[in-house]
Structures are given as C-alpha cells and as structure tokens.
Design a protein around this motif. Structure first.
Motif, PDB file in Angstrom:
ATOM      1  N   LEU A 229      16.995  19.188 -13.957  1.00  0.00           N
ATOM      2  CA  LEU A 229      15.637  18.763 -13.546  1.00  0.00           C
ATOM      3  C   LEU A 229      14.680  19.183 -14.722  1.00  0.00           C
ATOM      4  CD1 LEU A 229      15.445  20.347  -9.891  1.00  0.00           C
ATOM      5  CD2 LEU A 229      15.182  18.013 -10.815  1.00  0.00           C
ATOM      6  N   LYS A 230      14.891  20.229 -15.307  1.00  0.00           N
ATOM      7  CA  LYS A 230      14.145  20.523 -16.447  1.00  0.00           C
ATOM      8  C   LYS A 230      14.255  19.341 -17.579  1.00  0.00           C
ATOM      9  CE  LYS A 230      14.273  23.085 -20.852  1.00  0.00           C
ATOM     10  NZ  LYS A 230      15.014  24.211 -21.856  1.00  0.00           N
ATOM     11  N   GLU A 231      15.518  18.879 -17.856  1.00  0.00           N
ATOM     12  CA  GLU A 231      15.619  17.751 -18.737  1.00  0.00           C
ATOM     13  C   GLU A 231      15.032  16.581 -18.235  1.00  0.00           C
ATOM     14  OE1 GLU A 231      16.901  18.190 -21.893  1.00  0.00           O
ATOM     15  OE2 GLU A 231      17.122  20.290 -21.439  1.00  0.00           O
ATOM     16  N   MET A 232      14.972  16.128 -17.071  1.00  0.00           N
ATOM     17  CA  MET A 232      14.380  15.154 -16.593  1.00  0.00           C
ATOM     18  C   MET A 232      12.974  15.179 -16.669  1.00  0.00           C
ATOM     19  SD  MET A 232      16.886  14.634 -13.229  1.00  0.00           S
ATOM     20  CE  MET A 232      15.547  13.416 -12.577  1.00  0.00           C
ATOM     21  N   THR A 251      19.472   4.533 -20.483  1.00  0.00           N
ATOM     22  CA  THR A 251      20.716   4.833 -20.369  1.00  0.00           C
ATOM     23  C   THR A 251      20.870   6.505 -20.259  1.00  0.00           C
ATOM     24  OG1 THR A 251      22.001   3.076 -21.363  1.00  0.00           O
ATOM     25  CG2 THR A 251      23.206   5.336 -21.220  1.00  0.00           C
ATOM     26  N   LYS A 252      20.133   7.126 -21.160  1.00  0.00           N
ATOM     27  CA  LYS A 252      19.834   8.362 -21.052  1.00  0.00           C
ATOM     28  C   LYS A 252      19.382   8.960 -19.697  1.00  0.00           C
ATOM     29  CE  LYS A 252      17.790  12.317 -23.794  1.00  0.00           C
ATOM     30  NZ  LYS A 252      16.971  12.714 -24.863  1.00  0.00           N
ATOM     31  N   LEU A 253      18.276   8.429 -19.311  1.00  0.00           N
ATOM     32  CA  LEU A 253      17.705   8.798 -17.959  1.00  0.00           C
ATOM     33  C   LEU A 253      18.673   8.800 -16.764  1.00  0.00           C
ATOM     34  CD1 LEU A 253      15.214   9.526 -16.240  1.00  0.00           C
ATOM     35  CD2 LEU A 253      14.568   7.106 -16.043  1.00  0.00           C
ATOM     36  N   LYS A 254      19.494   7.610 -16.951  1.00  0.00           N
ATOM     37  CA  LYS A 254      20.495   7.490 -15.585  1.00  0.00           C
ATOM     38  C   LYS A 254      21.620   8.613 -15.863  1.00  0.00           C
ATOM     39  CE  LYS A 254      19.483   2.578 -14.394  1.00  0.00           C
ATOM     40  NZ  LYS A 254      20.298   1.417 -14.257  1.00  0.00           N
ATOM     41  N   ASP A 255      21.888   8.919 -17.024  1.00  0.00           N
ATOM     42  CA  ASP A 255      22.999   9.758 -17.045  1.00  0.00           C
ATOM     43  C   ASP A 255      22.484  11.251 -16.936  1.00  0.00           C
ATOM     44  OD1 ASP A 255      24.788   8.296 -18.366  1.00  0.00           O
ATOM     45  OD2 ASP A 255      24.180   8.902 -20.269  1.00  0.00           O
ATOM     46  N   MET A 256      20.938  11.393 -16.837  1.00  0.00           N
ATOM     47  CA  MET A 256      20.538  12.902 -16.277  1.00  0.00           C
ATOM     48  C   MET A 256      20.485  12.736 -14.816  1.00  0.00           C
ATOM     49  SD  MET A 256      17.562  13.917 -19.100  1.00  0.00           S
ATOM     50  CE  MET A 256      16.688  12.320 -19.086  1.00  0.00           C
ATOM     51  N   LEU A 257      20.008  11.560 -14.546  1.00  0.00           N
ATOM     52  CA  LEU A 257      20.100  11.575 -12.939  1.00  0.00           C
ATOM     53  C   LEU A 257      21.420  11.551 -12.195  1.00  0.00           C
ATOM     54  CD1 LEU A 257      17.608   8.219 -12.405  1.00  0.00           C
ATOM     55  CD2 LEU A 257      17.184  10.939 -11.717  1.00  0.00           C
ATOM     56  N   GLY A 258      22.459  11.210 -12.817  1.00  0.00           N
ATOM     57  CA  GLY A 258      23.924  11.324 -12.409  1.00  0.00           C
ATOM     58  C   GLY A 258      24.178  12.751 -12.386  1.00  0.00           C
ATOM     59  N   ASN A 259      23.860  13.523 -13.414  1.00  0.00           N
ATOM     60  CA  ASN A 259      24.331  14.996 -13.509  1.00  0.00           C
ATOM     61  C   ASN A 259      23.378  15.725 -12.335  1.00  0.00           C
ATOM     62  OD1 ASN A 259      25.920  14.286 -15.546  1.00  0.00           O
ATOM     63  ND2 ASN A 259      24.382  14.660 -17.236  1.00  0.00           N
ATOM     64  N   PRO A 262      23.327  15.840  -6.189  1.00  0.00           N
ATOM     65  CA  PRO A 262      22.138  15.828  -5.423  1.00  0.00           C
ATOM     66  C   PRO A 262      21.126  16.815  -5.914  1.00  0.00           C
ATOM     67  CG  PRO A 262      23.851  16.816  -4.271  1.00  0.00           C
ATOM     68  CD  PRO A 262      24.819  16.191  -5.473  1.00  0.00           C
ATOM     69  N   LEU A 263      19.735  16.572  -5.851  1.00  0.00           N
ATOM     70  CA  LEU A 263      18.930  17.582  -6.474  1.00  0.00           C
ATOM     71  C   LEU A 263      19.285  18.911  -6.188  1.00  0.00           C
ATOM     72  CD1 LEU A 263      15.793  15.317  -6.946  1.00  0.00           C
ATOM     73  CD2 LEU A 263      17.638  15.901  -8.336  1.00  0.00           C
ATOM     74  N   LEU A 264      19.516  19.203  -4.657  1.00  0.00           N
ATOM     75  CA  LEU A 264      19.591  20.163  -4.047  1.00  0.00           C
ATOM     76  C   LEU A 264      20.416  20.337  -3.067  1.00  0.00           C
ATOM     77  CD1 LEU A 264      17.511  20.186  -1.160  1.00  0.00           C
ATOM     78  CD2 LEU A 264      15.913  20.612  -3.009  1.00  0.00           C
ATOM     79  N   SER A 265      21.076  21.363  -2.188  1.00  0.00           N
ATOM     80  CA  SER A 265      22.018  21.057  -1.181  1.00  0.00           C
ATOM     81  C   SER A 265      21.157  21.582   0.048  1.00  0.00           C
ATOM     82  CB  SER A 265      23.173  22.198  -1.276  1.00  0.00           C
ATOM     83  OG  SER A 265      22.755  23.439  -1.334  1.00  0.00           O
TER      84      SER A 265
END
Length: 512
Positions: A229-232, A251-259, A262-265
């Motif tokens: 989340l910080k990187e995003m 591509t960089k944004l989508k890589d961060m989103l994929g990592n 889910p944002l939280l459980s």
C-alpha cells in the motif's frame, strides 16, 4: 483529533527511510532528514526551510515552523495567529524502526474566506498533545503508539452561525503484529474521547446542544498489505499530474496491485456514545448508549460488509410529539444489515484488464465495468439478521434477505420473518388511542386483521413469514395473499433485452 495527531507525526514518512542506529546520530544525518522533509513540500515553500532537524544526544529534534508552511497563502483569504512550532524527537532503533515522541500544544485564532465569499472566524486550542510511538519506514506508518490530548476546543463563527465544540480528553492506542499471511500485518486500535459537547446556533434555527459523557472506539484490521500500500501511495503521488500512464508505468502499477491484493483479510470497527443527549428550545432527547459497528470479512470472492447500530434507553421530550403518542416512541433500537457475496477477486481481475494508458474517460468507463463484477450475475443481496424496536407497548423484530438486480428496481424478491411479542398489548394501546383520535380506528382494525395471518411461536409471540417472489406474488406463512403480476404488455417492453432471463433473474433459493 486522533487523525490529527497521527497525520502530524506521519509527516516524516520519507525522511526516516535511511538506515541509522542510536550510535549514528550526527549533523549529516540531521541534514539528510531535514532535506527529505523539505523536499516533500512545494518548491516555493521549501525555499524558506520550514523544517529544521538537529542532533539532540541519542536522537534527532525535528521542528516544524507552521508559520513558514502557511506563508504563501493569500492574507486576504486566510489568516492565522498563534501558531507555535511543532516539535518531536526521533530516535533510530538498531532494527530499522524509529522511536518518536512529542509534547506540544495549540492555541490559534484566525479567519478564512470560503468560495461563497463569506468570512469565517475560528479558534482552535489543545492544552496538550502527547505521543510516544514506534514508526516503521518500511510501511510509512506506526507499528505501535500511545497518543493523548487534553482540553480540546474549537469555535467557528460566521455572520449567521456559531459552532462551539469541546472534548475533555482524548486517548488513542495502537498496536500491531505479524499477520498469519506472510508479509502482512494486523493492527488493533482503541481509544476514548471524554466529555463531548457541541453547541450550534444560527439565524435559521434555535440553538441546539449535543453532548455525551464519552465516545469509545475500537478497531482492528487483519492481513493488511502495508508495504504494498505504501508503494502504491507513493506511485500515485508521483504520477498525480499525469492524465494517463505510460505502458511502463502501467505495468509497474499492475504489478503492485497484484502483490497487494487482497488489500486486507478483515476489518472491524465499533464506536459508542455514552449518555448521549440533544437539547433545544423545542425539546430534547437522547440515549444511555448509542453504538455503530462495521465489519468486513470473508474470502475475497465472497466478502460480506455488515453494519449494525443500536440505542438503549432512548428518550424524547418534545412539543412536536403529543403526549398520547409518547408510549409509541421506541425506547430501544437494534438495526443490523449487510451486503454478502461481494466478489472482490473478480473486481481485481477486471481492474487488471483496464488500460491506464488511455484517456480519463475510457478509464472511468472501464472502472464502472470493473465495479459491476462485484455482484456475481448482477445480483445484489442485502441481508438483515435483526431489525428490532421496543417500547412499553410493542416489541417487534424483523429478519430476512432482499435480493434483486443491480440494473433495475422492479425485479426483486424478499423473504422476511416478522415477530411481535405482547401483540395484544399493542392492539389494546392502539384501541385506547383511537378513543381520542378516530384516525387510529383504521389502524386498530388493521392490526387485528394482521393477527389473523399470524402463527404462534412456542413463547407466545406472533410470527409472520413473508415471501415476495420475483413474479410479484406474495405469501404469508405459506398462504398466498396476492398472485403473480400481470405480464408486461408489448408496449411496455422496448426490447427483449429489457426482460430478465432465467440466467440473470434472482435465484429462488434465497432464505432469511
């Protein structure tokens, strides 16, 4: 105020990312932190160096000169007096974390002119703002902390309205731990505001005062992808001025989103007001307690967002309510509802297909299409495990589920159970009221007619199981009281697409 304290101290987000230890305190390190902090500011403000950093034994002293930070604002639109420098201390730990602490106060007055060209004057004071916390540069947030404030007051006034707000004290605690999912964190927070009071007076209405002995809050979030989340956030800040992204940035944004997905459980928060009261010239009311609760949990492809509100010992004393109707005002309320089955996994998959290199309009349309994936098959479900109200003359509770399509308001189905305890007492109360108010006679007959459809529970309560099918038919306790709606005429249907197919219609297995 809890957000004011954490936001103020979070301003060192990027400055403390360089490795350091307690033995490394130096002027060079202080200059690096200072330059990083000033670099976060607009260039014309950074030139005045509003942030200074100096070595102070085994830690750094960081001072924010708010007067310099606000120096570029037009004086005719905004003015503030009494701003004192905000001071904190930062001490590096050998593990890369930082100990932060501070003890400040605030006592300012000022005015500003809004878009409507009206002037607003304000005062804002806090006797003490104290914090001791542990900051993690890897996530740009706190791993733990104790925050407190005392004697908080705020006043705002215009030509037509005056607002005064005050709190006695505020306490806020934060803790964190490694999550069950590797690389993620769990956070827990809790706190309290004491002696809340708000007074509002204006030319358009009589003065109103709102008060509470205390406001308690608790929250926890599990499995949050804090580092991702910080990187995003940093990525968004770096590209905020761009209308669309380059292919490389996308591509960089989508890589961060994929990592990060889910944002939280799970997430859960509870807020409760104690001895809440409202008074005005036309009467007053309140409750011994008023609570609000929100919870988000479940797997990413079947997430439920639930909300609950409750109030106990509710009172209302107003000239607007005739004395004969006082007994019918609810003395206790409990409202619980939620939206289950939300498919955030499908939302995420659709989001990854979006082309961020195109114009804003295309992105907005794609974003809308992605949001539609939240509800499988276009079906929205709302469950209400409990909606209850009690007074001295009634005790009623409703539970069930509503199901319908997201693209129409006419294709829906409902299953609900209505339970009324002491129902005869309710009928008697309405009959007594009808003696002085003939308009209630029809309501009295209606209640008795409804009783004829009820079935008795073992405890003597009356129950009505109501089912409204997608074809418009209605049944109560298995007895049909309304048949299906007449089929739409050709004139009413513009195309075959306007009629829901069997595949997209609400399912028939909905249960309360």
């Amino acid at each position: 105020m809890r957000h004011v304290l954490t936001t103020a101290t979070s301003a060192i987000i990027l400055a403390l990312t360089t490795g350091a230890s307690a033995a490394d305190i130096s002027q060079g390190g202080a200059n690096a932190i200072r330059d990083n902090l000033n670099h976060l500011l607009p260039k014309d403000i950074a030139k005045s160096a509003p942030v200074t950093v100096t070595p102070a034994g085994s830690r750094y002293e960081i001072v924010y000169d708010f007067a310099k930070l606000l120096a570029k604002i037009k004086k005719e639109d905004f003015n503030i007096k009494g701003l004192a420098p905000f001071k904190m201390f930062a001490k590096p730990q050998d593990n890369g974390l930082w100990d932060l602490e501070g003890n400040n106060n605030l006592n300012v007055t000022g005015h500003f002119t809004g878009p409507d060209k009206k002037r607003s004057d304000f005062t804002y004071s806090v006797a003490d703002m104290v914090f001791n916390s542990v900051f993690d540069p890897a996530i740009s947030y706190f791993r733990s902390g104790d925050f407190s404030a005392r004697d908080l007051k705020f006043t705002s006034s215009t030509d037509t309205e005056v607002v005064n707000i005050s709190f006695g004290d505020m306490i806020y605690k934060l803790a964190s731990a490694e999550s069950a999912t590797a690389g993620r964190l769990d956070f827990v927070t809790n706190g309290k505001f004491s002696t809340f009071a708000e007074q509002v007076s204006s030319e358009e209405m009589p003065p109103i005062q709102i008060s509470a002995d205390s406001l308690d809050f608790d929250a926890k979030v599990n499995g949050i992808a804090a580092k991702d989340l910080k990187e995003m956030v940093l990525f968004v800040l770096d590209h905020a001025d761009q209308k669309h992204l380059t292919k490389e940035s996308e591509t960089k944004l989508k890589d961060m989103l994929g990592n990060a997905f889910p944002l939280l459980s799970s997430l859960e928060e509870t807020i409760r007001l104690n001895n809440f009261a409202v008074t005005s010239a036309i009467g007053g009311g309140g409750a011994k307690s008023f609570g609000y609760h929100i919870k988000v949990d479940g797997p990413s492809n079947a997430t439920r967002i639930g909300v609950a509100m409750d109030a106990a010992d509710v009172t209302l004393d107003s000239v607007l309510v005739p004395a004969d109707y006082t007994a019918f005002l609810p003395q206790a309320l409990d409202i619980q509802f939620g939206v289950p089955g939300m498919d955030f996994a499908a939302l995420g998959d659709e989001f990854m297909k979006m082309d961020f290199t195109k114009s804003t309009g295309d992105s907005e349309k794609a974003g809308q299409q992605a949001a539609e994936k939240l509800f499988p098959g276009g079906i929205l479900k709302v469950d209400f495990p409990k909606v209850s109200a009690k007074s001295s003359v009634y005790d009623v509770e409703v539970s069930g589920e509503l199901e319908g399509r997201v693209d129409t308001q006419t294709d829906y189905k409902l299953n609900a159970s209505i339970v009324a305890r002491d129902y005869d007492k309710t009928i008697t109360a309405v009959q007594e009221l009808a003696k002085t108010n003939p308009d209630m006679t029809q309501a009295s007959f209606g209640l008795m007619m409804i009783k004829g459809f009820a079935k008795a529970d073992p405890d003597g309560a009356q129950r009505w199981d109501v089912a409204i099918a997608s074809d418009g038919s209605v049944s109560v306790n298995g007895q049909q009281i309304k048949g299906p709606d007449a089929p739409a005429t050709d004139e009413a249907v513009s195309s075959d697409e306007a009629v829901p197919s069997d595949e997209t219609a609400p399912s028939d297995d909905t249960k309360p």
